[in-house]
Enzyme design. Structure first.
Site, PDB file in Angstrom:
ATOM      1  N   CYS A   1       0.566  -1.155  -0.083  1.00  0.00           N
ATOM      2  CA  CYS A   1       0.069  -0.055   0.110  1.00  0.00           C
ATOM      3  C   CYS A   1       0.931   1.213  -0.224  1.00  0.00           C
ATOM      4  CB  CYS A   1      -0.772   0.233   1.191  1.00  0.00           C
ATOM      5  SG  CYS A   1      -1.570  -1.576   1.432  1.00  0.00           S
TER       6      CYS A   1
ATOM      7  N   GLY B   1       4.814   6.979  -1.319  1.00  0.00           N
ATOM      8  CA  GLY B   1       6.008   6.201  -1.257  1.00  0.00           C
ATOM      9  C   GLY B   1       7.081   6.655  -0.098  1.00  0.00           C
ATOM     10  N   GLY B   2       6.679   7.498   0.988  1.00  0.00           N
ATOM     11  CA  GLY B   2       7.693   7.516   1.892  1.00  0.00           C
ATOM     12  C   GLY B   2       8.312   6.449   2.479  1.00  0.00           C
ATOM     13  N   LYS B   3       7.557   5.413   2.589  1.00  0.00           N
ATOM     14  CA  LYS B   3       8.032   4.167   3.537  1.00  0.00           C
ATOM     15  C   LYS B   3       8.955   3.425   2.362  1.00  0.00           C
ATOM     16  CE  LYS B   3       4.788   4.114   7.080  1.00  0.00           C
ATOM     17  NZ  LYS B   3       3.729   5.217   6.538  1.00  0.00           N
TER      18      LYS B   3
ATOM     19  N   ASP C   1       0.221   0.164  -5.426  1.00  0.00           N
ATOM     20  CA  ASP C   1      -1.110   0.888  -4.866  1.00  0.00           C
ATOM     21  C   ASP C   1      -2.149   0.662  -5.823  1.00  0.00           C
ATOM     22  OD1 ASP C   1      -1.035   2.942  -2.470  1.00  0.00           O
ATOM     23  OD2 ASP C   1      -2.449   3.524  -4.060  1.00  0.00           O
TER      24      ASP C   1
ATOM     25  N   ASP D   1      -4.591  -3.136 -10.209  1.00  0.00           N
ATOM     26  CA  ASP D   1      -5.810  -2.898 -11.040  1.00  0.00           C
ATOM     27  C   ASP D   1      -6.711  -4.045 -11.050  1.00  0.00           C
ATOM     28  OD1 ASP D   1      -4.053  -4.315 -12.627  1.00  0.00           O
ATOM     29  OD2 ASP D   1      -4.006  -2.832 -14.155  1.00  0.00           O
TER      30      ASP D   1
ATOM     31  N   ASP E   1       1.079  -1.150   4.765  1.00  0.00           N
ATOM     32  CA  ASP E   1       0.472   0.083   5.638  1.00  0.00           C
ATOM     33  C   ASP E   1      -0.629   0.447   5.109  1.00  0.00           C
ATOM     34  OD1 ASP E   1       0.885   2.435   6.836  1.00  0.00           O
ATOM     35  OD2 ASP E   1       1.979   3.572   5.196  1.00  0.00           O
TER      36      ASP E   1
ATOM     37  N   CYS F   1      -1.741   4.067  10.926  1.00  0.00           N
ATOM     38  CA  CYS F   1      -1.564   5.259  11.653  1.00  0.00           C
ATOM     39  C   CYS F   1      -2.958   5.546  12.511  1.00  0.00           C
ATOM     40  CB  CYS F   1      -1.374   6.633  10.488  1.00  0.00           C
ATOM     41  SG  CYS F   1      -2.471   6.772   9.380  1.00  0.00           S
TER      42      CYS F   1
END
Length: 407
Positions: free
Chosen positions: A232, A236-238, A256, A283, A301, A354
């Site tokens: 997920c 793309g920070g992680k 994603d 998709d 995530d 989160c």
């Protein structure tokens, strides 16, 4: 503080978009800050902080002003007048502020501040849910900190530099930072600044990422050369953190359901000097099935209520509905069941959110481990981060290992 018309009008326009047109606060604020090139950092700070503050305390201010949504412009000015009065700002003699009952506002504030749902400005249903899941004491403390402004935290990109050199480089650009204990890649800004204009950012030396969020990639226990799936990935920070922990060796498959987010990740990866990422849009079920049994590591995530990051997204309090939370829990369960099949025997996965609600966190992991697919896994460890204890975002992460055939 003296109020300036053009800045106040920008605030009112922003509130109209957020409250009446259901637009996202962060996007609205970004647009507002481009409104007048003559504005200095103080002007821009006033607009951004005032909009966020009124969004944060919408319920409290509306109750004091005796107005109800949807708000016409006169009512938005009344909310603004409540904010200014409580900040001790002298109201100018503009037509919007005639007959503002200053003394009554302060008295009403004192009265309503004794009741948590008004003081912290949260919907009744959310207050009931929080108490039910976390208990009065923890929920009260958590909601209080969720109304404070979040710190700006940077994550050093170790593919390009180190924390000390990044700190010195930012110092040369008049941005002061400090190290955070227990957060090996984090620098905290001592004073808010636009870090995106710095040379260090343009050169890919850092990303903006909360300290709690930075712990997730490390929790996954990745090594250079592994095949890692970020299921997920979003923007793309992680994913980028995983790539740097793997020293650009091996493969990170970023997946994603939104192609637009993966396109942003592509741009960020280029700036970060990351070249071991492969992007895949989910998709259909095909991209997932193709990876069954192939991942050394898997990061889920998961989509969640976001109740751990209300400081960053205060408008979420007004956009969230009880039905959404019930539906997202079903999605979390489905994602765990389906995506976990990508982990190879002996491999590991992290389930993270989160959110601070046990029903989205520990309970989901427990339910998964008791399911048919979950029986192949064991829980190694988990970590629950509450904002009022850590000072950073509320987060949850659980590390699970898939048993080998003979165990």
């Amino acid at each position: 503080m003296r109020l300036h018309r053009n800045l106040c009008f920008a605030v009112i326009d922003g509130l109209h978009q957020i409250f009446n047109e259901n637009e996202y606060a962060d996007k609205v604020v970004q647009q507002l800050l481009k409104r007048d090139k003559r504005w200095g950092s103080r002007d821009r700070g006033f607009v951004a902080e005032t909009v966020y503050e009124i969004v944060r305390y919408q319920r409290l201010y509306a109750e004091i002003a005796n107005v109800k949504a949807p708000y016409d412009r006169d009512n938005l000015w009344r909310l603004f007048a409540v904010w200014a009065t409580l900040k001790g700002i002298k109201l100018p003699d503009w037509k919007y502020f005639t007959e503002t009952p200053t003394r009554k506002i302060k008295g009403r504030f004192d009265e309503l501040s004794k009741i948590r749902k008004f003081r912290e400005s949260i919907p009744d249903w959310m207050d009931d849910l929080g108490v039910r899941e976390l208990g009065e004491k923890i929920w009260t403390e958590e909601m209080a900190i969720q109304n404070e402004q979040a710190d700006v935290i940077l994550r050093v990109n170790t593919l390009k530099t180190n924390k000390k050199d990044l700190q010195l480089k930012l110092q040369s650009e008049d941005i002061e930072t400090e190290f955070l204990s227990d957060h090996p890649w984090a620098l905290k800004l001592t004073k808010r600044a636009n870090v995106f204009k710095t040379e260090a950012f343009k050169n890919g030396w850092f990303e903006v990422q909360d300290a709690s969020s930075q712990l997730v990639a490390d929790f996954l226990d990745v090594k250079p050369g592994m095949k890692v799936v970020d299921a997920c990935a979003g923007a793309g920070g992680k994913t980028l953190h995983l790539a740097s922990l793997m020293e650009n060796k091996g493969q990170v498959i970023a997946m994603d359901i939104y192609e637009s987010k993966l396109k942003k990740l592509k741009v960020r990866a280029r700036r970060n000097g990351v070249h071991n990422i492969e992007l895949k849009v989910i998709d259909s079920t095909k991209p997932i099935k193709k990876l069954y049994g192939k991942a050394d590591r898997l990061l889920i995530d998961a989509p969640c209520s976001g109740l751990g990051v209300l400081r960053r997204n205060p408008d979420a309090k007004w956009k969230l509905e009880p039905e959404f939370i019930e539906n997202i829990k079903k999605t979390q369960s489905e994602v765990l069941q389906q995506y976990s099949k990508m982990v190879k025997n002996g491999g590991k996965m992290v389930y993270a959110t989160c959110s601070i609600l046990p029903s989205e966190n520990q309970k989901q992991v427990e339910n998964f481990l008791n399911s048919e697919d979950g029986k192949a896994f064991k829980l190694i460890k988990d970590k629950k981060i509450l904002a009022h204890k850590s000072g950073f975002d509320g987060f949850y992460m659980a590390l699970l290992e898939k048993k080998t055939e003979n165990t």
